[in-house]
Each structure stands twice: as structure tokens, then as C-alpha cells.
Design a protein around this motif. Structure first.
Motif, PDB file in Angstrom:
ATOM      1  N   ARG A  17     -80.277   6.499-133.305  1.00 32.86           N
ATOM      2  CA  ARG A  17     -80.159   5.086-133.654  1.00 32.86           C
ATOM      3  C   ARG A  17     -78.776   4.536-133.304  1.00 32.86           C
ATOM      4  N   PHE A  18     -77.736   5.343-133.523  1.00 36.68           N
ATOM      5  CA  PHE A  18     -76.379   4.884-133.238  1.00 36.68           C
ATOM      6  C   PHE A  18     -76.199   4.639-131.750  1.00 36.68           C
ATOM      7  N   ALA A  86     -63.887  16.979-144.031  1.00 35.41           N
ATOM      8  CA  ALA A  86     -62.782  17.309-143.127  1.00 35.41           C
ATOM      9  C   ALA A  86     -62.812  16.415-141.890  1.00 35.41           C
ATOM     10  N   ALA A  87     -64.005  16.195-141.348  1.00 39.68           N
ATOM     11  CA  ALA A  87     -64.124  15.338-140.168  1.00 39.68           C
ATOM     12  C   ALA A  87     -63.695  13.908-140.482  1.00 39.68           C
ATOM     13  N   MET A  88     -64.117  13.381-141.622  1.00 41.67           N
ATOM     14  CA  MET A  88     -63.779  12.011-141.974  1.00 41.67           C
ATOM     15  C   MET A  88     -62.295  11.865-142.318  1.00 41.67           C
ATOM     16  N   GLN A 127     -62.852  17.208-131.928  1.00 44.97           N
ATOM     17  CA  GLN A 127     -63.780  17.204-133.068  1.00 44.97           C
ATOM     18  C   GLN A 127     -65.084  17.899-132.702  1.00 44.97           C
ATOM     19  N   GLN A 128     -65.598  17.644-131.509  1.00 44.81           N
ATOM     20  CA  GLN A 128     -66.841  18.279-131.075  1.00 44.81           C
ATOM     21  C   GLN A 128     -66.719  19.796-131.070  1.00 44.81           C
ATOM     22  N   VAL A 129     -65.634  20.309-130.524  1.00 42.74           N
ATOM     23  CA  VAL A 129     -65.426  21.759-130.476  1.00 42.74           C
ATOM     24  C   VAL A 129     -65.384  22.331-131.890  1.00 42.74           C
ATOM     25  N   ASP A 130     -64.697  21.626-132.774  1.00 46.51           N
ATOM     26  CA  ASP A 130     -64.543  22.095-134.155  1.00 46.51           C
ATOM     27  C   ASP A 130     -65.877  22.111-134.897  1.00 46.51           C
ATOM     28  N   ILE A 131     -66.631  21.008-134.828  1.00 43.00           N
ATOM     29  CA  ILE A 131     -67.882  20.969-135.585  1.00 43.00           C
ATOM     30  C   ILE A 131     -68.939  21.870-134.957  1.00 43.00           C
ATOM     31  N   LEU A 222     -69.423  10.266-134.740  1.00 39.33           N
ATOM     32  CA  LEU A 222     -69.207  11.660-135.120  1.00 39.33           C
ATOM     33  C   LEU A 222     -70.089  12.049-136.302  1.00 39.33           C
ATOM     34  N   LEU A 223     -70.211  11.166-137.286  1.00 35.08           N
ATOM     35  CA  LEU A 223     -71.099  11.437-138.417  1.00 35.08           C
ATOM     36  C   LEU A 223     -72.541  11.630-137.942  1.00 35.08           C
TER      37      LEU A 223
END
Length: 248
Positions: A17-18, A86-88, A127-131, A222-223
Motif C-alpha cells: 500500500r505504501f 530501534a529502527a524508529m 537500515q535494510q542490512v540491519d533489519i 521502513l516500517l
């Protein structure tokens, strides 16, 4: 009492949706198209592995599984909450410690598109690598903890492992396309900033507003991506709670 699990379906995925709202994705995919595409993703050797996993008859010796399954669900919910927080937090470094931090404001607005987008794309890629690493670990722990609780769960977890191995290259490729879509969006927002400045807007104020929109949209994206990446592990948790209901 076990916290309620979110109800998520492919058709209502926040990521779909985003991206649709940003006009960067055509999300109308029929069930037949999805099935045919899935078949293209899994080669013959993968199909044998899936067939073997589905056919296995497995014995279970575990006792007191209800308490153990409740613990698995709670650990999943705790880990998911920690990951999201953590991401936020990384978008607002002043709110607490964060290993990956939203780029600090520069003394002057960026002079060109590269300066206006590169730091924010670098942040998103980090962020992508981390999550990715954290969610893959959570998925593996959930699968390993669930697999011995019943014959049905053992079979589901075996299929999950085989399917995951078959689809990992494809899913990584598609998630790797998200930053390219974000780049297009940031470039568009920067072009709007340039238009506003040309029309007489204060450059510092206009850039501050544009940068804040960068933050809002990157955070929402990201969410949505975290939610999408969590779906396989969430599916195991839902199967676990269906197989072994927790009535606390």
C-alpha cells in the motif's frame, strides 16, 4: 495473557500500500499470476525438497507444549517490538542511543540532487542490512523453537525452511529494489524544493520542510518493509497458536 497478533494479509500489506501511494508499484496481481510466478521462482530441485518436507512423518516427544508455545509467541512479540523501536529511534537520534542515525542537518541546503539524496539513501541501505539480519535470525529462532511441538508443526517448519531456501535470492532482489524507488521519490521531493526556491521561497525553510518529509516517508517505508519481512515468521507464530491455543 498473550498479546494479540497482528492480522496481515498479502493484499493488505503495508509495504504494498505504501509503494502504491507513492505511485511506484503496480500491485494488482491475480492469484493465478502469483501462483505462476511462484512456480518460476522454485526450480525442480527445490520442488523435490518441498515434496520431501511435506511427506515426512515425524514423531514428537515434547510435553507441556502449551507453556512452551506461549513463551515462543512472547519472545517473537518482544523481539519484534525491540526491532521496531530501534529502527524508529534511528530517525530521531536525540531520543536515545542508535547505531544507525538519520543524517544530521547541514549548514547550508544541498546544492544538487546527489547531495540532497545520497546521505538518506545510505541511511536506508544501512537500515535494510540491519533489519534483514535481525529478522532472519528471529525467523530461524521461531522455526527451531516451534518445530518439535507437534507433527504438524514439524512438517510446516520443514516446508518453511525449504521454501525459504528456494525464495531467498528472489526476495532479496525485490527488497533491494526498494531503495531505488525511494531514490526516485527523494529526487522528486528535491525537485519540488528547487521549484519552490525558484518561485521565491526561503531556501533554508523550504529545505527544512523537504528534509522533514524525507524523514516521514522514509520512516513509513521502513516500517512497511519491516512488516513485510516479518510475515514468514509471523505465519509460523499464527500456525503455532492455531495448533496449540493459549487460553491464559
Amino acid at each position: 495473557m498473550t498479546q494479540a497478533l497482528p492480522q496481515v494479509s498479502l493484499g493488505s500489506s503495508r509495504l504494498v500500500r505504501f509503494l502504491s501511494d507513492l505511485s511506484v508499484s503496480n500491485t494488482q496481481i491475480s492469484h493465478r499470476q502469483f501462483t505462476e510466478r511462484l512456480g518460476e521462482w522454485i526450480d525442480f530441485s527445490d520442488s523435490i525438497t518441498l515434496s520431501d518436507a511435506h511427506a515426512r512423518e515425524l514423531a514428537v516427544e515434547d510435553n507441556a507444549v502449551a507453556d512452551f508455545s506461549a513463551g515462543i509467541t512472547q519472545e517473537f512479540l518482544r523481539a519484534r517490538s525491540t526491532l521496531i523501536q530501534a529502527a524508529m529511534r534511528s530517525f530521531f537520534p536525540s531520543s536515545g542511543p542508535a547505531r544507525i542515525k538519520w543524517p544530521a542537518a547541514t549548514a547550508q541546503p544541498p546544492a544538487n540532487t546527489e547531495e540532497a539524496t545520497a546521505p538518506y539513501l545510505k541511511f536506508y541501505l544501512a537500515q535494510q542490512v540491519d533489519i534483514d539480519a535481525k529478522i532472519r535470525g528471529l525467523h530461524l529462532r521461531t522455526r527451531e523453537a516451534s518445530s518439535g511441538l507437534s507433527t504438524r508443526l514439524e512438517r510446516i517448519c520443514a516446508i518453511d525452511a525449504a521454501l525459504g531456501d528456494a525464495l531467498v535470492p528472489r526476495t532479496r532482489r525485490y527488497f533491494s529494489a526498494v531503495p531505488a524507488l525511494l531514490k526516485r521519490r527523494l529526487e522528486f521531493l528535491f525537485s519540488e524544493y528547487q521549484t519552490a526556491v525558484t518561485a521565491g521561497a526561503d531556501s533554508n525553510e523550504a529545505w527544512a520542510e523537504t528534509r522533514e518529509q524525507y524523514r516521514r516517508e522514509s520512516q513509513g517505508l521502513l516500517l512497511a518493509e519491516i512488516e513485510a519481512r516479518l510475515l514468514p515468521a509471523l505465519g509460523l507464530i499464527e500456525e503455532l497458536n492455531e495448533e496449540i491455543p493459549n487460553e491464559d
